[in-house]
Design a protein around this motif. Sequence first.
Motif, PDB file in Angstrom:
ATOM      1  N   ASN A  70      -1.151  22.265   6.018  1.00 45.10           N
ATOM      2  CA  ASN A  70      -0.764  21.107   6.821  1.00 45.10           C
ATOM      3  C   ASN A  70       0.073  21.549   8.011  1.00 45.10           C
ATOM      4  O   ASN A  70       0.822  22.539   7.937  1.00 45.10           O
ATOM      5  N   ILE A  71      -0.064  20.816   9.110  1.00 44.95           N
ATOM      6  CA  ILE A  71       0.649  21.161  10.336  1.00 44.95           C
ATOM      7  C   ILE A  71       1.359  19.932  10.883  1.00 44.95           C
ATOM      8  O   ILE A  71       1.063  18.795  10.501  1.00 44.95           O
ATOM      9  N   GLU A  72       2.279  20.173  11.787  1.00 41.13           N
ATOM     10  CA  GLU A  72       2.966  19.116  12.529  1.00 41.13           C
ATOM     11  C   GLU A  72       2.664  19.342  13.999  1.00 41.13           C
ATOM     12  O   GLU A  72       2.730  20.476  14.483  1.00 41.13           O
ATOM     13  N   PHE A  73       2.278  18.277  14.729  1.00 41.19           N
ATOM     14  CA  PHE A  73       1.921  18.483  16.136  1.00 41.19           C
ATOM     15  C   PHE A  73       2.294  17.286  16.997  1.00 41.19           C
ATOM     16  O   PHE A  73       2.450  16.157  16.514  1.00 41.19           O
ATOM     17  N   GLU A  74       2.444  17.587  18.304  1.00 43.77           N
ATOM     18  CA  GLU A  74       2.719  16.561  19.311  1.00 43.77           C
ATOM     19  C   GLU A  74       1.436  15.790  19.602  1.00 43.77           C
ATOM     20  O   GLU A  74       0.353  16.378  19.707  1.00 43.77           O
ATOM     21  N   LEU A  75       1.559  14.466  19.759  1.00 47.87           N
ATOM     22  CA  LEU A  75       0.395  13.641  20.072  1.00 47.87           C
ATOM     23  C   LEU A  75      -0.048  13.801  21.521  1.00 47.87           C
ATOM     24  O   LEU A  75      -1.239  13.667  21.832  1.00 47.87           O
ATOM     25  N   ALA A  76       0.895  14.058  22.403  1.00 45.33           N
ATOM     26  CA  ALA A  76       0.579  14.171  23.823  1.00 45.33           C
ATOM     27  C   ALA A  76      -0.447  15.289  24.048  1.00 45.33           C
ATOM     28  O   ALA A  76      -0.340  16.373  23.469  1.00 45.33           O
ATOM     29  N   GLY A  77      -1.440  14.993  24.883  1.00 47.80           N
ATOM     30  CA  GLY A  77      -2.454  15.983  25.204  1.00 47.80           C
ATOM     31  C   GLY A  77      -3.571  16.088  24.182  1.00 47.80           C
ATOM     32  O   GLY A  77      -4.392  17.007  24.253  1.00 47.80           O
ATOM     33  N   VAL A 102      -5.839  13.603   7.765  1.00 51.47           N
ATOM     34  CA  VAL A 102      -5.088  12.363   7.706  1.00 51.47           C
ATOM     35  C   VAL A 102      -3.626  12.702   7.933  1.00 51.47           C
ATOM     36  O   VAL A 102      -3.139  13.747   7.473  1.00 51.47           O
ATOM     37  N   THR A 103      -2.904  11.845   8.683  1.00 50.82           N
ATOM     38  CA  THR A 103      -1.524  12.154   9.058  1.00 50.82           C
ATOM     39  C   THR A 103      -0.588  10.996   8.732  1.00 50.82           C
ATOM     40  O   THR A 103      -1.023   9.878   8.446  1.00 50.82           O
ATOM     41  N   GLU A 104       0.713  11.289   8.832  1.00 54.32           N
ATOM     42  CA  GLU A 104       1.751  10.274   8.821  1.00 54.32           C
ATOM     43  C   GLU A 104       2.657  10.519  10.015  1.00 54.32           C
ATOM     44  O   GLU A 104       2.785  11.652  10.498  1.00 54.32           O
ATOM     45  N   CYS A 105       3.274   9.447  10.508  1.00 55.51           N
ATOM     46  CA  CYS A 105       4.116   9.542  11.694  1.00 55.51           C
ATOM     47  C   CYS A 105       5.457  10.187  11.361  1.00 55.51           C
ATOM     48  O   CYS A 105       5.982  10.051  10.255  1.00 55.51           O
ATOM     49  N   ILE A 106       6.030  10.839  12.378  1.00 59.37           N
ATOM     50  CA  ILE A 106       7.391  11.363  12.288  1.00 59.37           C
ATOM     51  C   ILE A 106       8.222  10.614  13.317  1.00 59.37           C
ATOM     52  O   ILE A 106       8.042  10.784  14.517  1.00 59.37           O
ATOM     53  N   GLY A 107       9.143   9.769  12.845  1.00 59.64           N
ATOM     54  CA  GLY A 107       9.989   9.013  13.758  1.00 59.64           C
ATOM     55  C   GLY A 107       9.298   7.806  14.350  1.00 59.64           C
ATOM     56  O   GLY A 107       8.099   7.564  14.141  1.00 59.64           O
ATOM     57  N   TRP A 108      10.075   7.034  15.098  1.00 59.56           N
ATOM     58  CA  TRP A 108       9.548   5.843  15.767  1.00 59.56           C
ATOM     59  C   TRP A 108      10.232   5.654  17.106  1.00 59.56           C
ATOM     60  O   TRP A 108      11.462   5.761  17.186  1.00 59.56           O
ATOM     61  N   PRO A 109       9.489   5.374  18.200  1.00 54.09           N
ATOM     62  CA  PRO A 109       8.024   5.319  18.234  1.00 54.09           C
ATOM     63  C   PRO A 109       7.428   6.707  17.998  1.00 54.09           C
ATOM     64  O   PRO A 109       8.038   7.717  18.332  1.00 54.09           O
ATOM     65  N   PRO A 110       6.237   6.729  17.415  1.00 51.03           N
ATOM     66  CA  PRO A 110       5.646   8.018  17.015  1.00 51.03           C
ATOM     67  C   PRO A 110       5.248   8.872  18.217  1.00 51.03           C
ATOM     68  O   PRO A 110       4.480   8.431  19.072  1.00 51.03           O
ATOM     69  N   LYS A 111       5.805  10.050  18.271  1.00 54.84           N
ATOM     70  CA  LYS A 111       5.434  11.053  19.273  1.00 54.84           C
ATOM     71  C   LYS A 111       4.865  12.303  18.610  1.00 54.84           C
ATOM     72  O   LYS A 111       4.183  13.098  19.249  1.00 54.84           O
ATOM     73  N   ARG A 112       5.163  12.435  17.314  1.00 59.84           N
ATOM     74  CA  ARG A 112       4.684  13.556  16.548  1.00 59.84           C
ATOM     75  C   ARG A 112       4.142  13.052  15.212  1.00 59.84           C
ATOM     76  O   ARG A 112       4.562  12.011  14.708  1.00 59.84           O
ATOM     77  N   VAL A 113       3.216  13.806  14.644  1.00 61.90           N
ATOM     78  CA  VAL A 113       2.673  13.475  13.328  1.00 61.90           C
ATOM     79  C   VAL A 113       2.567  14.753  12.516  1.00 61.90           C
ATOM     80  O   VAL A 113       2.577  15.862  13.069  1.00 61.90           O
ATOM     81  N   GLN A 114       2.450  14.601  11.224  1.00 59.01           N
ATOM     82  CA  GLN A 114       2.196  15.740  10.363  1.00 59.01           C
ATOM     83  C   GLN A 114       1.033  15.407   9.439  1.00 59.01           C
ATOM     84  O   GLN A 114       0.893  14.271   8.995  1.00 59.01           O
ATOM     85  N   THR A 115       0.182  16.375   9.207  1.00 53.24           N
ATOM     86  CA  THR A 115      -0.993  16.143   8.367  1.00 53.24           C
ATOM     87  C   THR A 115      -0.596  16.099   6.902  1.00 53.24           C
ATOM     88  O   THR A 115       0.319  16.814   6.464  1.00 53.24           O
ATOM     89  N   LEU A 116      -1.287  15.264   6.168  1.00 54.45           N
ATOM     90  CA  LEU A 116      -1.095  15.158   4.723  1.00 54.45           C
ATOM     91  C   LEU A 116      -2.221  15.865   3.980  1.00 54.45           C
ATOM     92  O   LEU A 116      -2.063  16.224   2.808  1.00 54.45           O
ATOM     93  N   ALA A 117      -3.366  16.010   4.646  1.00 50.85           N
ATOM     94  CA  ALA A 117      -4.496  16.785   4.129  1.00 50.85           C
ATOM     95  C   ALA A 117      -5.337  17.185   5.331  1.00 50.85           C
ATOM     96  O   ALA A 117      -5.594  16.364   6.221  1.00 50.85           O
TER      97      ALA A 117
END
Length: 395
Positions: A274-281, A249-264
């Motif tokens: 937990n990791i942070e990753f780019e949504l693209a690809g 499960v993740t939460e967005c980083i910034g807006w519009p969301p291009k990156r997210v970070q996991t909460l679990a």
Amino acid sequence: MLADVATGLALVLAAVSVTIDIFLRQPLRNILQTYRSRADHGELDTEKDEIDAVRKALERASGTVDALGEAVQIANDKSSELEAALQYSEERYVLAMRISDDGAWEWNLQTGQFILSPRWKCMLGYTEDDFPDSLQAWREHVHPLDLAAVDATLNCRLESHVTQFEQQFRLLHQDGRYRWVSSLGTIIRHANGKALRIVALDTDITRVKQIESVLHHIVEGTSGTGGEAFFRAMVRNFAAALEVPCAFVTECIGWPPKRVQTLAYWRRGDFVDNIEFELAGTPCEAIFDEGRPVFYSSRVRELFPREKDYESYYGIPIFGSRGHIIGHMAFFNDEVMRQEDVLTDAVYQIFTARAAAEIERKAALDRLTRFDAAEIASPMRESEKTPATPPVTNM
């Protein structure tokens, strides 16, 4: 319906027989009797009288034959109508059974004959010829842990003279998995109460059972938890209920969301950092672009090389109180996922709504923490800027 057709045809034939007797046989017998009587009394003196009598009799007989022909034609038309109605009724029955989710079976208790409908066999992945119509084959496909309960239910109903029964149990599908069915049946009895046949309809309720299992796991696993503990409990129990190796499960980083970070993040039987990753690809990107759940039943590793370890994917957006996507929940599987394995969106929405509340609560606490830290730091900075008061000296 067949009994009605047979009865109708019997009545028509009886009517034709009576008509022939009244309008043909009886008049001819009367003519013959009259002719013999007149001959005995010498009333038919010439051959011409005999010919005229026969001619008139033939004319009457011809009229009677015409009337009988019309009656037979009417009977044929009626028979054709009955046959057409019967065929239409049978076609509708077959169509209804084909589009129905119910599979019928019948057990003749007198002869031991056991009949399984084509739809019942199809429900378990078999063609009509692949599965034998036998009680033994049926019993072999009932889950071993359910067979005793099924036998007990049937025996109890047969002995207690109850006419209906209902039982839920598992049947082995051709693919090796078990399907849950709800069997609703009727026991047909003789007037003296003796059981003659059992007729039942089995409905596939696997999806319902799966939803019940997921709800049970998640509700039980997340009860009384909040914050990080809730997110960890949610992904762990969803992974177990759906039998997938990866869930997060993740939460967005910034807006519009291009990156997210996991909460679990649950991966192959344990939590990982937990990791942070780019949504693209990633398959997750479409969730944020389209604002809806995204399902890839297969070929994930081909379409998204970054996810080379997995074959299928399902992701659900998490909407905040203002209607914007603030995170998402995702599941990866090593194998092909079927649509029926995904459950319904409504089930996930129950927990994504709770996740949204937890994400917003976490964000509010983070803002409050930063605000408090800023408030504490502000007087310290002000004190550093204020020059020290020079000491008072005595002149």
